[in-house]
Design an enzyme around this catalytic site. Structure first.
Site, PDB file in Angstrom:
ATOM      1  N   TYR A 168       0.807  -1.035  -0.041  1.00 20.12           N
ATOM      2  CA  TYR A 168       0.029  -0.065   0.168  1.00 20.12           C
ATOM      3  C   TYR A 168       1.130   1.100   0.065  1.00 20.12           C
ATOM      4  N   GLN A 341     -11.594 -19.187   1.930  1.00 14.02           N
ATOM      5  CA  GLN A 341     -12.558 -19.343   0.997  1.00 14.02           C
ATOM      6  C   GLN A 341     -13.751 -18.342   1.185  1.00 14.02           C
ATOM      7  N   CYS A 343     -13.692 -15.519   3.219  1.00 15.51           N
ATOM      8  CA  CYS A 343     -13.147 -14.138   3.885  1.00 15.51           C
ATOM      9  C   CYS A 343     -12.430 -13.530   2.601  1.00 15.51           C
ATOM     10  N   ALA A 386     -22.531 -30.172   5.921  1.00 16.07           N
ATOM     11  CA  ALA A 386     -23.961 -29.984   5.824  1.00 16.07           C
ATOM     12  C   ALA A 386     -25.030 -30.466   7.207  1.00 16.07           C
ATOM     13  N   GLN A 413     -16.805 -35.903   4.044  1.00 21.38           N
ATOM     14  CA  GLN A 413     -15.740 -35.784   3.240  1.00 21.38           C
ATOM     15  C   GLN A 413     -14.613 -34.988   4.056  1.00 21.38           C
ATOM     16  N   ARG A 566     -10.814 -31.456 -19.071  1.00 19.17           N
ATOM     17  CA  ARG A 566     -11.201 -31.131 -20.651  1.00 19.17           C
ATOM     18  C   ARG A 566     -11.214 -29.852 -21.024  1.00 19.17           C
ATOM     19  N   TRP A 581      -2.729 -20.227  -6.338  1.00 19.54           N
ATOM     20  CA  TRP A 581      -1.465 -19.996  -6.904  1.00 19.54           C
ATOM     21  C   TRP A 581      -0.403 -20.904  -6.138  1.00 19.54           C
TER      22      TRP A 581
HETATM   23  P1  FAD Z   1     -20.585 -35.198   2.731  1.00 18.93           P
HETATM   24  O1  FAD Z   1     -19.506 -34.641   3.253  1.00 18.93           O
HETATM   25  O2  FAD Z   1     -20.298 -36.094   1.618  1.00 18.93           O
HETATM   26  O3  FAD Z   1     -21.220 -36.104   3.800  1.00 18.93           O
HETATM   27  C1  FAD Z   1     -22.386 -36.772   3.804  1.00 18.93           C
HETATM   28  C2  FAD Z   1     -22.434 -38.089   4.958  1.00 18.93           C
HETATM   29  O4  FAD Z   1     -23.731 -38.527   4.589  1.00 18.93           O
HETATM   30  C3  FAD Z   1     -21.300 -38.814   4.862  1.00 18.93           C
HETATM   31  O5  FAD Z   1     -20.688 -38.868   6.015  1.00 18.93           O
HETATM   32  C4  FAD Z   1     -22.014 -40.245   4.460  1.00 18.93           C
HETATM   33  O6  FAD Z   1     -21.558 -41.263   5.288  1.00 18.93           O
HETATM   34  C5  FAD Z   1     -23.354 -39.951   5.046  1.00 18.93           C
HETATM   35  N1  FAD Z   1     -24.599 -40.909   4.677  1.00 18.93           N
HETATM   36  C6  FAD Z   1     -24.767 -41.083   3.143  1.00 18.93           C
HETATM   37  N2  FAD Z   1     -26.013 -41.694   3.064  1.00 18.93           N
HETATM   38  C7  FAD Z   1     -26.470 -42.147   4.421  1.00 18.93           C
HETATM   39  C8  FAD Z   1     -27.549 -42.810   4.779  1.00 18.93           C
HETATM   40  N3  FAD Z   1     -28.250 -43.491   4.178  1.00 18.93           N
HETATM   41  N4  FAD Z   1     -27.508 -43.083   6.151  1.00 18.93           N
HETATM   42  C9  FAD Z   1     -26.580 -42.211   6.955  1.00 18.93           C
HETATM   43  N5  FAD Z   1     -25.551 -41.877   6.626  1.00 18.93           N
HETATM   44  C10 FAD Z   1     -25.352 -41.481   5.442  1.00 18.93           C
HETATM   45  N6  FAD Z   1     -14.404 -28.257   0.648  1.00 18.93           N
HETATM   46  C11 FAD Z   1     -13.936 -27.105   0.900  1.00 18.93           C
HETATM   47  O7  FAD Z   1     -14.891 -26.087   1.090  1.00 18.93           O
HETATM   48  N7  FAD Z   1     -12.880 -26.820   1.035  1.00 18.93           N
HETATM   49  C12 FAD Z   1     -11.678 -27.644   0.964  1.00 18.93           C
HETATM   50  O8  FAD Z   1     -10.693 -27.324   1.074  1.00 18.93           O
HETATM   51  C13 FAD Z   1     -12.259 -28.890   0.542  1.00 18.93           C
HETATM   52  N8  FAD Z   1     -11.241 -30.007   0.432  1.00 18.93           N
HETATM   53  C14 FAD Z   1     -11.816 -31.210  -0.005  1.00 18.93           C
HETATM   54  C15 FAD Z   1     -10.925 -32.226   0.140  1.00 18.93           C
HETATM   55  C16 FAD Z   1     -11.172 -33.395  -0.317  1.00 18.93           C
HETATM   56  C17 FAD Z   1     -10.111 -34.630  -0.378  1.00 18.93           C
HETATM   57  C18 FAD Z   1     -12.319 -33.758  -0.406  1.00 18.93           C
HETATM   58  C19 FAD Z   1     -13.024 -35.183  -0.629  1.00 18.93           C
HETATM   59  C20 FAD Z   1     -13.571 -32.893  -0.060  1.00 18.93           C
HETATM   60  C21 FAD Z   1     -13.289 -31.462   0.171  1.00 18.93           C
HETATM   61  N9  FAD Z   1     -14.071 -30.638   0.048  1.00 18.93           N
HETATM   62  C22 FAD Z   1     -13.543 -29.364   0.495  1.00 18.93           C
HETATM   63  C23 FAD Z   1     -15.422 -30.603  -0.040  1.00 18.93           C
HETATM   64  C24 FAD Z   1     -16.229 -30.681   1.198  1.00 18.93           C
HETATM   65  O9  FAD Z   1     -15.849 -31.799   1.900  1.00 18.93           O
HETATM   66  C25 FAD Z   1     -17.554 -31.112   0.605  1.00 18.93           C
HETATM   67  O10 FAD Z   1     -18.118 -30.268  -0.124  1.00 18.93           O
HETATM   68  C26 FAD Z   1     -18.502 -31.362   1.905  1.00 18.93           C
HETATM   69  O11 FAD Z   1     -18.082 -32.318   2.461  1.00 18.93           O
HETATM   70  C27 FAD Z   1     -20.015 -31.621   1.357  1.00 18.93           C
HETATM   71  O12 FAD Z   1     -20.456 -31.871   2.682  1.00 18.93           O
HETATM   72  P2  FAD Z   1     -22.040 -32.656   2.663  1.00 18.93           P
HETATM   73  O13 FAD Z   1     -22.495 -32.743   4.176  1.00 18.93           O
HETATM   74  O14 FAD Z   1     -23.105 -32.245   1.739  1.00 18.93           O
HETATM   75  O15 FAD Z   1     -21.856 -33.983   2.529  1.00 18.93           O
HETATM   76  P1  NAP Z   2     -14.601 -29.779  -9.352  1.00 21.65           P
HETATM   77  O1  NAP Z   2     -13.743 -28.909  -8.613  1.00 21.65           O
HETATM   78  O2  NAP Z   2     -16.056 -29.659  -9.706  1.00 21.65           O
HETATM   79  O3  NAP Z   2     -13.741 -30.656 -10.064  1.00 21.65           O
HETATM   80  C1  NAP Z   2     -14.083 -31.605 -11.024  1.00 21.65           C
HETATM   81  C2  NAP Z   2     -13.083 -31.821 -12.323  1.00 21.65           C
HETATM   82  O4  NAP Z   2     -13.659 -33.115 -12.832  1.00 21.65           O
HETATM   83  C3  NAP Z   2     -12.875 -31.083 -13.052  1.00 21.65           C
HETATM   84  O5  NAP Z   2     -11.303 -30.672 -13.344  1.00 21.65           O
HETATM   85  C4  NAP Z   2     -13.691 -31.119 -14.090  1.00 21.65           C
HETATM   86  O6  NAP Z   2     -12.859 -30.657 -15.348  1.00 21.65           O
HETATM   87  C5  NAP Z   2     -13.628 -32.813 -14.168  1.00 21.65           C
HETATM   88  N1  NAP Z   2     -14.853 -33.409 -14.645  1.00 21.65           N
HETATM   89  C6  NAP Z   2     -16.271 -33.274 -14.613  1.00 21.65           C
HETATM   90  N2  NAP Z   2     -16.953 -34.000 -15.252  1.00 21.65           N
HETATM   91  C7  NAP Z   2     -16.118 -34.819 -15.838  1.00 21.65           C
HETATM   92  C8  NAP Z   2     -16.490 -35.989 -16.586  1.00 21.65           C
HETATM   93  N3  NAP Z   2     -17.655 -36.284 -16.787  1.00 21.65           N
HETATM   94  N4  NAP Z   2     -15.424 -36.497 -17.251  1.00 21.65           N
HETATM   95  C9  NAP Z   2     -14.073 -36.068 -16.914  1.00 21.65           C
HETATM   96  N5  NAP Z   2     -13.910 -35.283 -16.079  1.00 21.65           N
HETATM   97  C10 NAP Z   2     -14.914 -34.546 -15.678  1.00 21.65           C
HETATM   98  O7  NAP Z   2     -15.160 -31.051  -8.046  1.00 21.65           O
HETATM   99  P2  NAP Z   2     -13.987 -31.866  -7.345  1.00 21.65           P
HETATM  100  O8  NAP Z   2     -12.495 -31.614  -7.521  1.00 21.65           O
HETATM  101  O9  NAP Z   2     -14.600 -33.160  -7.170  1.00 21.65           O
HETATM  102  O10 NAP Z   2     -14.273 -31.199  -5.752  1.00 21.65           O
HETATM  103  C11 NAP Z   2     -15.658 -31.241  -5.093  1.00 21.65           C
HETATM  104  C12 NAP Z   2     -15.855 -29.864  -4.290  1.00 21.65           C
HETATM  105  O11 NAP Z   2     -14.946 -29.899  -3.241  1.00 21.65           O
HETATM  106  C13 NAP Z   2     -15.521 -28.851  -5.438  1.00 21.65           C
HETATM  107  O12 NAP Z   2     -16.571 -27.827  -5.142  1.00 21.65           O
HETATM  108  C14 NAP Z   2     -14.164 -28.172  -4.484  1.00 21.65           C
HETATM  109  O13 NAP Z   2     -14.556 -26.687  -4.695  1.00 21.65           O
HETATM  110  C15 NAP Z   2     -14.301 -28.548  -3.292  1.00 21.65           C
HETATM  111  N6  NAP Z   2     -12.982 -28.615  -2.936  1.00 21.65           N
HETATM  112  C16 NAP Z   2     -12.275 -27.606  -2.787  1.00 21.65           C
HETATM  113  C17 NAP Z   2     -11.031 -27.585  -2.238  1.00 21.65           C
HETATM  114  C18 NAP Z   2     -10.249 -26.387  -1.841  1.00 21.65           C
HETATM  115  O14 NAP Z   2      -9.089 -26.331  -1.896  1.00 21.65           O
HETATM  116  N7  NAP Z   2     -10.863 -25.235  -1.910  1.00 21.65           N
HETATM  117  C19 NAP Z   2     -10.329 -28.771  -2.203  1.00 21.65           C
HETATM  118  C20 NAP Z   2     -10.727 -29.825  -2.575  1.00 21.65           C
HETATM  119  C21 NAP Z   2     -12.363 -29.896  -2.747  1.00 21.65           C
HETATM  120  P3  NAP Z   2     -13.340 -31.010 -16.583  1.00 21.65           P
HETATM  121  O15 NAP Z   2     -14.826 -30.835 -16.925  1.00 21.65           O
HETATM  122  O16 NAP Z   2     -12.851 -29.490 -17.612  1.00 21.65           O
HETATM  123  O17 NAP Z   2     -12.669 -32.219 -17.293  1.00 21.65           O
HETATM  124 FE1  SF4 Z   3     -11.785 -19.826   6.377  1.00 25.67          FE
HETATM  125 FE2  SF4 Z   3     -11.652 -17.263   6.310  1.00 25.67          FE
HETATM  126 FE3  SF4 Z   3     -13.362 -18.802   7.566  1.00 25.67          FE
HETATM  127 FE4  SF4 Z   3     -10.806 -18.567   8.528  1.00 25.67          FE
HETATM  128  S1  SF4 Z   3     -12.140 -16.747   8.592  1.00 25.67           S
HETATM  129  S2  SF4 Z   3     -12.173 -20.576   8.447  1.00 25.67           S
HETATM  130  S3  SF4 Z   3      -9.730 -18.799   6.418  1.00 25.67           S
HETATM  131  S4  SF4 Z   3     -13.398 -18.589   5.609  1.00 25.67           S
END
Ligand code: FAD
Ligand code: NAP
Ligand code: SF4
Length: 675
Positions: A168, A341, A343, A386, A413, A566, A581
C-alpha cells in the site's frame, strides 16, 4: 479460571491507557463498510466480537484521502456520524474494549486511474499505473492522514492504526523498487522512510497524547528487493521516537509469491521475527499470521515473541473465542482453518466477507439463530459438514435432533480433506462439531445407514437428508480397468498408487490428490523449517524481504504425475483466488504436468489415451485416479418420497455442482435457522 493462559489474560499498558488482555482482533476489510446500512451492520458485527472478550479491535481500513481506494473514507466532518454510531455501540456493549480505526491508503492498488504512488511503478496486481506524487501531493497526503486521525478521534475511536505495509502507499515509499524518486522522499534509506515518519509525527500532533497510535510495519515483506532487517529496525525505532504506542508486525506484500496466511502456513510461523524486533524497542509489539487458538497465542507470548497477538480471521470464525478461552471452553472454539474461501477470496472478488465455518460472520443482522417457537423432533441423515451444521444449529434452537451417519465417525468428506498434507486444520472443525453435538445433547447414531424404516421408527416431525455425494465415474472406455481407482481409495490408502500416474479431473480434489501422492516428508504446515525451505524464506539471516531469491528445494515422492482436465482454461484457474497459486506452484515444483483441453479416448494397459490440441497422446500410467466431480446422493430422499415422507435436502445431496463446504455449511445453517 484463566490460569491456562496467564500471559493472554494479563492487562497491558498501551500509551496512556490499558488493554484488558493480549488478544487483538486484527483489521479486516469485510465490505460491510460499503453497504447502504453500514453503521447498523458494522455495529452488530463489532459488538458481537467486543462481547466475545477481545481486548482491542482494529477496524477494516478507512481511506484518508479521495485517492485512497474504493472503500469507505473518513475525509471530512460529514463522514463522522456513521463511525460514531459504531464506536458508541461497541463502547456501550463493552466499555473495557478499545476500538481502533485503521487508516489505509492503498496507493498503487487503489483500482482507480487517479491512484497515486511515490513513482509511476505499476504493481503486478494493480489495475493502473499510479500517478507520481508531486512534493505538494505528498504534503497533501500527509495532511490527509493527520486530518483522518483527528476525525477518528472525534468519531469516538480509542486510537488509529496506520498501515505501512503490504504494498500500500506508505510501504511503496520504503522499498526502492517502488520508490525511484531522487528528491528528499526517495533515494537513500533516510529519505525513503521520511514519509511514514512524517505521517506519524503529524498524526500525533493532531490527536494529542491520549489516543492509541499503532503503526503496522512490514517486518518481512517477502520481496527480494524488499526491506533489509536493519531498515525494519531503524524504521520501528524512528516511529517509536515520533510517538507510536504500538508497533504491529505484518508479513505481507500482496504481490509476493510466498504464502503467509494460507492453511499450509504453520501456526505462528512468523512470530519469531516479531520477537527479534521486540528486543530492539521499548514499546509493545503485535504479532500476527496463523495464530488461531488461545494455546498458540499463549505460547507466543510466553516465549517473549510479542506483547499482543493479533487474531483476525479467527474472530470471523468464532466471535466468542476469547471468552471461551477464559472460561476453559476452548474445545468449543470454532477454529479458523485458514482456508480463505469465504473471507479473503470474497474480499478480493468484491463480495462481502464471511466465513466458511461461521456463515453468520458479517451477516449478524440477517442470519439469527433464535430459540424455535415450536420444538420439533428432527432426524438429520448424514454427518458431513451440511448435516453437522444443521444438527448443531437446530439443537441450539431447542429442537430434539437425532443425527445418523453410516460411517463410524462424523465429518463426511472432511475426513478425506483432513488427510491431505497442509489441511490438518480440518481436524479442528470436526473437534468443534463433535463437542457441540455432545454439549447440545444431539442423539448421534454412527455406523447407522438410515433407511425408510429407520425414519419411520423414529417418529420424527421433520427429516433432513444430508447424505452428500457419490463420486462421478465418467463413461470413458476402459474405466473399469484394474489400474483405475477413485480418489477415496487413494486418500484412505485402500489402493496402491503406482509410479506413473494420470489424474482425470483437476478440480479441488484432483489438486489435493496430486499433493498427497507427490508429497514426501513432513507436512510443511506442521514444521516451520520445512515451510521456510519450501518457500525460500530465511528466518535466520533475514536477507532483504526475508527471502533467499533462490528457487526453493522441494521434497517429492518421485512419482511422475499428470493432472488433466477437459476445459481449455489453465489448470487450477478455478481454485481459490488467494490460495490457488500456492497449490499450482507447489505441484509445478514437484514436477506435476498439467494438461488442459484433454479429450479422453480410452484407458488400457499402456495408460490413458487422449486427444490434446487435435493430437493423440498417450499418458503412460500404472495408475489412473478419477477425480471427475461428484453427483448428488439422493437415494434415501427418493425412497422417503416414495413412502410419502417429505424431507429437506441440504449440502451435496441438494446440489453437487460447485459444492464445497462453504456452501454446504451456509445452506444447512440457513435451513436450520428457519426450521
Ligand atoms: P458429505 O461430506 O459427503 O457427507 C455426507 C455424509 O452422509 C457422509 O458422512 C455419509 O457417510 C453420510 N450418509 C450418506 N448416506 C447415508 C445414509 N443413508 N445414512 C446415514 N449416513 C449416510 N471443501 C471445501 O470447502 N474446502 C476444501 O478445502 C475441501 N477440501 C476437500 C478435500 C477432499 C479430499 C474432499 C474429498 C473434499 C473436500 N472438500 C472441500 C469438499 C467438502 O468436503 C464437501 O463439499 C462437503 O463435505 C459436502 O458436505 P455434505 O455434508 O453435503 O456431504
Ligand atoms: P470440481 O472442482 O468440480 O472438479 C471436477 C473435475 O472433474 C474438473 O476438473 C472437471 O473438469 C472434471 N470433470 C467433471 N466432469 C467430468 C467428466 N464427466 N469426465 C471427466 N472429467 C470430468 O470437483 P471436485 O474436484 O470433485 O471437488 C468437489 C468440491 O470440493 C469442489 O466444489 C471443490 O471446490 C471442493 N474442494 C475444494 C478444495 C479447496 O481447496 N478449496 C479442495 C478440494 C475440494 P473438466 O470438466 O474440464 O474435465
Ligand atoms: Fe476460512 Fe476465512 Fe473462515 Fe478462517 S475466517 S475459516 S480462513 S473462511
Amino acid at each position: 479460571m484463566t490460569s491456562r493462559y496467564p500471559h493472554v489474560f494479563s492487562p497491558l499498558k498501551v500509551g496512556t491507557t490499558t488493554i484488558k488482555n493480549r488478544i487483538l482482533m486484527g483489521s479486516m476489510h469485510t465490505g460491510l463498510e460499503d453497504v447502504p446500512n453500514a453503521a447498523e451492520r458494522l455495529s452488530a458485527y463489532f459488538v458481537e466480537r467486543a462481547k466475545g472478550g477481545v481486548g482491542m479491535i482494529i477496524t477494516g481500513g478507512i481511506g484518508p484521502h479521495p485517492t485512497a481506494g474504493n472503500g469507505a473514507k473518513l475525509v471530512d466532518a460529514d463522514d463522522v456520524a456513521m463511525h460514531r454510531q459504531v464506536t458508541d455501540a461497541v463502547h456501550e456493549a463493552a466499555d473495557d474494549v478499545k476500538i481502533v480505526m485503521q487508516i489505509l491508503h492503498t496507493g498503487p492498488l487503489a483500482g482507480t486511474p487517479d491512484c497515486v504512488a511515490p513513482s509511476p511503478v505499476k504493481s503486478r496486481i494493480g489495475r493502473y499505473q499510479p500517478n507520481e506524487l508531486t512534493e505538494e501531493g505528498i504534503e497533501e497526503q500527509i495532511a490527509a492522514f493527520a486530518r483522518c486521525a483527528a476525525l477518528a478521534k472525534e468519531a469516538g475511536y480509542d486510537g488509529v492504526e496506520i498501515i505501512g505495509s503490504a504494498g500500500y502507499l506508505i510501504s511503496t515509499f520504503l522499498v526502492s523498487k517502488t520508490n525511484q524518486r531522487t528528491d528528499r522522499w526517495g533515494g537513500e534509506w533516510a529519505n525513503r522512510m521520511r514519509f511514514p515518519v512524517e505521517i506519524v509525527r503529524r498524526v500525533r500532533e493532531a490527536v494529542g497524547k491520549d489516543f492509541i497510535l499503532v503503526f503496522r510495519i512490514s517486518a518481512m515483506d517477502m520481496l527480494q528487493e524488499g526491506l533489509a532487517w536493519d531498515e525494519v529496525v531503524s524504521l520501528a525505532k524512528a516511529l517509536e521516537a515520533e510517538g507510536v504506542d504500538v508497533i504491529s508486525t505484518h508479513f505481507c506484500w500482496h504481490e509476493s509469491f510466498v504464502p503467509t496466511i494460507a492453511t499450509m502456513v504453520p501456526r505462528a510461523a512468523f512470530a519469531q521475527v516479531t520477537g527479534r524486533l521486540r528486543k530492539q524497542l521499548s514499546i509493545p509489539v503485535i504479532t500476527s499470521n496463523r495464530i488461531n487458538m488461545p494455546s498458540v497465542a499463549e505460547e507466543v507470548l510466553a516465549r517473549g515473541d510479542a506483547d499482543i497477538v493479533s487474531m483476525a480471521r479467527p474472530m470471523l470464525a468464532d466471535p466468542d473465542l476469547v471468552n471461551k478461552a477464559a472460561e476453559g471452553r476452548e474445545d468449543e472454539i470454532n477454529t479458523c482453518i485458514g482456508c480463505n474461501q469465504a473471507c479473503l477470496d470474497h474480499t478480493f472478488t468484491g463480495r462481502l466477507t464471511t466465513c466458511l465455518v461461521n456463515p453468520r460472520a458479517c451477516r449478524e443482522t440477517e442470519l439469527t439463530i433464535a430459540p424455535a417457537a415450536a420444538k420439533r423432533k428432527i432426524a438429520v441423515v448424514g454427518a458431513g459438514p451440511a448435516g453437522l451444521a444443521y444438527a448443531v444449529t437446530a439443537a441450539e434452537r431447542g429442537h430434539a435432533v437425532t443425527l445418523f451417519d453410516a460411517a463410524e465417525e462424523i465429518g463426511g468428506q472432511f475426513n478425506y480433506a483432513k488427510r491431505i498434507p497442509g489441511k490438518e486444520e480440518f481436524y479442528e472443525t470436526l473437534r468443534y462439531y463433535g463437542r457441540m453435538l455432545d454439549k447440545l445433547g444431539v442423539d448421534v447414531r454412527l455406523g447407522t445407514r438410515a433407511d425408510v424404516d429407520t425414519i419411520k421408527a423414529g417418529g420424527f416431525d421433520h427429516v433432513v437428508v444430508a447424505t452428500g455425494i457419490a463420486p462421478r465415474t465418467p463413461p470413458i472406455p476402459g474405466i473399469d480397468h484394474a489400474k483405475v481407482i477413485s480418489y477415496i481409495d487413494v486418500i484412505t490408502g485402500k489402493a496402491e498408487v503406482g509410479q506413473k500416474v494420470a489424474i482425470i479431473g483437476a478440480g479441488g480434489i484432483g489438486f489435493d490428490v496430486a499433493e498427497l501422492i507427490t508429497h514426501a516428508g513432513k507436512s510443511s504446515a506442521l514444521d516451520v523449517d520445512v515451510f521456510a525451505k519450501e518457500w525460500g524464506i530465511d528466518f535466520k539471516n533475514h536477507p532483504r524481504g526475508g527471502v533467499t531469491g533462490v528457487t526453493p528445494e522441494v521434497a517429492t515422492s518421485g512419482r511422475e504425475v499428470t493432472l488433466l482436465q477437459r476445459k481449455e482454461t489453465p489448470v487450477g484457474q478455478g481454485l481459490g483466488r488467494t490460495t490457488g497459486w500456492t497449490h499450482r506452484i507447489t505441484l509445478q515444483r514437484r514436477g506435476v504436468k498439467m494438461v488442459s483441453g484433454a479429450d479422453y479416448v480410452k484407458i488400457d494397459d499402456a495408460g490413458l489415451h487422449a486427444v490434446v490440441g487435435g493430437d493423440p497422446v498417450l499418458f503412460e500410467a500404472d495408475t489412473v485416479i478419477v477425480c471427475a466431480g461428484q453427483d448428488p446422493l439422493r437415494t434415501l430422499h427418493d425412497q422417503l418420497e416414495a413412502a410419502g415422507i417429505s424431507s429437506e435436502l441440504v449440502g451435496g445431496a441438494f446440489e453437487s455442482a460447485e459444492l464445497d463446504a462453504k456452501r454446504a455449511i451456509k445452506q444447512a445453517t440457513e435451513c436450520a435457522a428457519a426450521a
